[in-house]
Design a protein around this motif. Structure first.
Motif, short mmCIF file in Angstrom:
data_model
loop_
_atom_site.label_atom_id
_atom_site.label_comp_id
_atom_site.label_asym_id
_atom_site.label_seq_id
_atom_site.Cartn_x
_atom_site.Cartn_y
_atom_site.Cartn_z
N ILE A 77 10.78 -9.68 -5.63
CA ILE A 77 11.80 -9.67 -4.57
C ILE A 77 12.83 -8.58 -4.85
O ILE A 77 13.26 -7.86 -3.94
CB ILE A 77 12.46 -11.05 -4.44
N ALA A 78 13.24 -8.43 -6.11
CA ALA A 78 14.20 -7.38 -6.47
C ALA A 78 13.65 -5.99 -6.14
O ALA A 78 14.37 -5.11 -5.67
CB ALA A 78 14.54 -7.48 -7.95
N ALA A 79 12.34 -5.80 -6.36
CA ALA A 79 11.72 -4.51 -6.04
C ALA A 79 11.80 -4.22 -4.54
O ALA A 79 12.08 -3.08 -4.13
CB ALA A 79 10.26 -4.50 -6.50
N TRP A 80 11.58 -5.23 -3.72
CA TRP A 80 11.66 -5.03 -2.27
C TRP A 80 13.09 -4.83 -1.80
O TRP A 80 13.34 -4.06 -0.87
CB TRP A 80 10.98 -6.19 -1.53
N ARG A 81 14.05 -5.46 -2.45
CA ARG A 81 15.45 -5.21 -2.10
C ARG A 81 15.81 -3.75 -2.37
O ARG A 81 16.50 -3.10 -1.57
CB ARG A 81 16.36 -6.16 -2.87
N ASP A 82 15.31 -3.20 -3.47
CA ASP A 82 15.54 -1.78 -3.77
C ASP A 82 14.88 -0.88 -2.72
O ASP A 82 15.45 0.13 -2.31
CB ASP A 82 14.99 -1.43 -5.16
N ALA A 83 13.66 -1.26 -2.30
CA ALA A 83 12.96 -0.46 -1.29
C ALA A 83 13.72 -0.47 0.04
O ALA A 83 13.80 0.55 0.72
CB ALA A 83 11.54 -1.00 -1.09
N TYR A 84 14.28 -1.61 0.40
CA TYR A 84 15.06 -1.68 1.64
C TYR A 84 16.29 -0.79 1.56
O TYR A 84 16.63 -0.08 2.51
CB TYR A 84 15.47 -3.13 1.91
N ARG A 85 16.97 -0.81 0.42
CA ARG A 85 18.15 0.05 0.26
C ARG A 85 17.77 1.52 0.38
O ARG A 85 18.56 2.33 0.89
CB ARG A 85 18.80 -0.20 -1.10
N ALA A 86 16.57 1.87 -0.06
CA ALA A 86 16.14 3.27 -0.06
C ALA A 86 16.07 3.86 1.34
O ALA A 86 16.25 5.07 1.51
CB ALA A 86 14.79 3.41 -0.77
N PHE A 87 15.79 3.04 2.36
CA PHE A 87 15.78 3.60 3.73
C PHE A 87 16.99 3.15 4.55
O PHE A 87 17.03 3.31 5.76
CB PHE A 87 14.46 3.31 4.46
#
Length: 247
Positions: A77-87
């Motif tokens: 989940i933390a990895a996907w939160r980072d991915a969301y921030r990236a865009f």
């Protein structure tokens, strides 16, 4: 509408052959992989005892995982939160699908929709990966993951009324030739391609980021396929992995 004719799964193979992930998405997250499963021959039906057992197991797994770790700190989940921030998305406002399901699982409980939707929600929870399911027969052209221009149409509902929205420029979206099928990678699916109690052919998208391994992904996909093949005597499944060509 997609052509799924062919008892040898040639229609499913042809559909997946043209699926793609744009280079701009891999530039955002080089570790991203998508495993696509095209399925035909499903006998549709409402939630049943089998899907209920799976959902209960998924809810127990979510409660166990969050007993000592906050939801937003679970590794996948933390990895996907980072991915969301990236865009440019704010993960506390628009949660990735696995985080949203996990919070439901440990709170009011997972939704009971129909046995096909129940199945993929349970597998998503049991393996902690975003997993989307859509009615393949409603697709117009192949699935494509791109960064939006902002002009694409997204068929959704607001307060029960159908509306057309548009993604933000740069947003990561799944789409076909008719418009967006899922916004913000795996946040919200379009009404046009949603699974129903009448769905007999489906597309499942398993979204993966590190630290999930390819071996873990294969285990999750195999479990999903095993359950799908119990949904009809002639269920056919074709899979394709889309990964960064530079890896």
């Amino acid at each position: 509408m997609s052509d799924l004719s062919g008892s040898d799964s040639s229609g499913l193979q042809a559909f997946l052959a043209d699926a793609s992930v744009d280079e701009a998405v891999f530039e955002l997250r080089p570790d991203y992989r998508a495993l696509l499963l095209a399925v035909d021959g499903i006998t549709p039906g409402p939630s049943d005892e089998s899907s209920e057992q799976l959902l209960q197991a998924a809810e127990s797994a979510a409660r166990y995982a969050t007993a000592s770790t906050p939801v937003d700190q679970l590794p996948h989940i933390a990895a996907w939160r980072d991915a969301y921030r990236a865009f440019g998305a704010k993960p506390q406002r628009t949660r990735n699908s696995v985080e949203a399901l996990t919070r439901r699982a440990v709170g009011p409980g997972l939704p009971r929709v129909n046995r096909l939707t129940d199945l993929y929600n349970a597998i998503s929870m049991l393996h902690q990966l975003p997993l989307g399911g859509e009615d393949l027969s409603r697709y117009q052209g192949p699935p494509k993951l791109v960064r939006a221009t902002g002009q694409e149409s997204f068929d959704t509902a607001t307060e029960g009324e159908p509306v057309i929205e548009h993604p933000l420029p740069g947003e990561v979206v799944w789409c076909d030739n008719a418009g967006v099928t899922c916004r913000r990678w795996n946040w919200r699916q379009a009404r046009r391609t949603q699974l129903t109690d009448e769905t007999t052919s489906a597309l499942f998208i398993l979204d993966v980021l590190d630290p999930m391994t390819d071996e873990q992904l294969t285990i999750a996909a195999d479990e999903l396929v095993d359950h799908l093949k119990q949904l009809g005597p002639e269920v056919a499944v074709v899979r394709r992995l889309l990964a960064n060509p530079r890896d």
